[in-house]
Design a protein around this motif. Structure first.
Motif, PDB file in Angstrom:
ATOM      1  N   UNK A 100       0.946  -1.228  -0.076  1.00 23.26           N
ATOM      2  CA  UNK A 100      -0.030  -0.060   0.062  1.00 23.26           C
ATOM      3  C   UNK A 100       0.798   1.282  -0.070  1.00 23.26           C
ATOM      4  N   UNK A 101       0.699   2.138  -0.917  1.00 22.28           N
ATOM      5  CA  UNK A 101       1.573   3.527  -1.076  1.00 22.28           C
ATOM      6  C   UNK A 101       0.474   4.453  -0.598  1.00 22.28           C
ATOM      7  N   UNK A 102       0.889   5.092   0.460  1.00 19.28           N
ATOM      8  CA  UNK A 102       0.290   6.123   1.055  1.00 19.28           C
ATOM      9  C   UNK A 102      -1.135   6.211   0.916  1.00 19.28           C
ATOM     10  N   UNK A 103      -1.693   5.098   1.462  1.00 16.93           N
ATOM     11  CA  UNK A 103      -3.127   4.737   1.490  1.00 16.93           C
ATOM     12  C   UNK A 103      -3.500   5.570   2.737  1.00 16.93           C
ATOM     13  N   UNK A 104      -4.696   6.209   2.863  1.00 12.81           N
ATOM     14  CA  UNK A 104      -5.473   6.860   4.000  1.00 12.81           C
ATOM     15  C   UNK A 104      -5.912   5.648   4.802  1.00 12.81           C
ATOM     16  N   UNK A 105      -5.535   5.604   5.925  1.00 14.46           N
ATOM     17  CA  UNK A 105      -5.567   4.867   7.162  1.00 14.46           C
ATOM     18  C   UNK A 105      -6.807   4.986   8.194  1.00 14.46           C
ATOM     19  N   UNK A 160      -0.005   6.727  11.156  1.00 13.00           N
ATOM     20  CA  UNK A 160       0.715   5.663  10.338  1.00 13.00           C
ATOM     21  C   UNK A 160       1.192   4.980  11.670  1.00 13.00           C
ATOM     22  N   UNK A 161       1.444   5.599  12.598  1.00 14.48           N
ATOM     23  CA  UNK A 161       1.967   4.917  13.834  1.00 14.48           C
ATOM     24  C   UNK A 161       0.701   4.345  14.573  1.00 14.48           C
ATOM     25  N   UNK A 162      -0.196   4.842  14.486  1.00 15.58           N
ATOM     26  CA  UNK A 162      -1.556   3.920  15.182  1.00 15.58           C
ATOM     27  C   UNK A 162      -1.654   2.508  14.250  1.00 15.58           C
ATOM     28  N   UNK A 163      -1.570   2.585  13.196  1.00 14.64           N
ATOM     29  CA  UNK A 163      -1.756   1.313  12.419  1.00 14.64           C
ATOM     30  C   UNK A 163      -0.511   0.308  12.719  1.00 14.64           C
ATOM     31  N   UNK A 164       0.807   0.960  12.786  1.00 19.68           N
ATOM     32  CA  UNK A 164       1.693   0.143  13.120  1.00 19.68           C
ATOM     33  C   UNK A 164       1.515  -0.653  14.543  1.00 19.68           C
ATOM     34  N   UNK A 165       1.258   0.151  15.522  1.00 19.38           N
ATOM     35  CA  UNK A 165       0.703  -0.381  16.875  1.00 19.38           C
ATOM     36  C   UNK A 165      -0.344  -1.673  16.649  1.00 19.38           C
ATOM     37  N   UNK A 166      -1.283  -1.259  16.008  1.00 22.11           N
ATOM     38  CA  UNK A 166      -2.537  -2.104  15.947  1.00 22.11           C
ATOM     39  C   UNK A 166      -1.974  -3.577  15.022  1.00 22.11           C
TER      40      UNK A 166
END
Length: 276
Positions: free
Chosen positions: A177-182, A221-227
């Motif tokens: 995924x290239x810079x997709x909204x999270x 981005x950090x939120x999804x990294x944590x998830x």
């Protein structure tokens, strides 16, 4: 711009030639990939309510090709996305980019992004996921694709869809995924966002993001990294600190050659690692 009626959609759906009006003028740095040794061009994908156009490219010789779904930006399946499809075909893939907005309108003919956004906002996620299922089915039945080697990649709007389709279809071996909204608010048309499916994700997705992306804050981005830490997917997130949004788009001022090339190499390695 009026929404295309079902009858008109079936009769007139066609693929964009050249670049979308909204992205002109195009930079001189644009990458151009030829069709030598390839079968490349527009095809029609049968879907639940008719047909949608798509751009496909694959090697002239061989069969049982690994499949890559290439998901468009907000500007549709214009020349840049078609070129990315050809780049994959040169690597030995059957790559295909379906035009996923066509029922709602032809965004390629609009010259202003503010005209494009309302069209794209009407596109239901359920429709997109169904169309992608149909595209995979077509690739297997009509284009010698191997359903056991399925990958997906997408840019901007398509980056978000890459996350969602990877959660939707367990056949997918890997996504990039290239810079997709999270993150976002749940709506009837967009009931879930990548952050909502991250912890249950089983397909490995590589997320490529820009640290200077004003539309996708680094904290999301950090939120999804944590998830993702609680998922079994082995997904990873890469943030390029100095890159803006759309750093892969070689036809736009946002293009960053170093980060784009690094991301492209990471994509190829990711797909090979997970059997695409």
């Amino acid at each position: 711009m009026k929404e295309i009626t079902r009858r008109k959609f079936i009769a007139t759906a066609a693929l964009t030639t050249g670049f979308a009006l909204a992205v002109e003028p195009v930079l001189a740095k644009v990458i151009s990939t030829d069709t030598k040794g390839l079968i490349a061009g527009a095809v029609k994908i049968p879907v639940k309510d008719g047909e949608i156009p798509a751009y496909r490219a694959q090697p002239e010789k061989g069969e049982n090709f690994p499949i890559v779904l290439v998901i468009q930006e907000i500007f549709g399946v214009h020349e840049h996305i078609q070129d990315v499809v050809r780049r994959f075909a040169k690597l030995g893939y059957l790559a295909i980019a379906p035009e996923l907005f066509i029922r709602q309108g032809d965004v390629s003919k609009l010259s202003n992004i503010d005209e494009i956004r309302p069209i794209v906002a009407k596109v239901p996620d359920a429709q997109v996921l169904s169309d992608l299922d149909a595209t995979v089915d077509w690739a297997v039945k009509s284009a010698k694709g191997n359903p056991d080697r399925l990958g997906i990649t997408g840019f901007c709007w398509g980056g978000r869809i890459t996350w969602l389709y990877s959660a939707h279809n367990p056949q997918v071996k890997a996504g990039v995924a290239w810079y997709g909204r999270l993150v976002g608010n749940a709506t009837e048309l967009q009931p879930k966002h990548p952050i909502d499916i991250a912890s249950e994700l089983k397909v490995p997705v590589l997320g490529l993001y820009g640290g200077q992306d004003t539309g996708i804050p680094v904290d999301t981005v950090e939120q999804i990294r944590e998830k993702l830490k609680s998922s079994s997917s082995k997904s990873e997130i890469i943030v390029y600190p100095d890159a803006p949004h759309a750093f892969f788009a070689d036809y736009r001022p946002s293009y960053r050659e170093t980060e784009a090339q690094d991301g492209w190499q990471r994509l190829q390695k990711w797909f090979k690692q997970y059997g695409v």
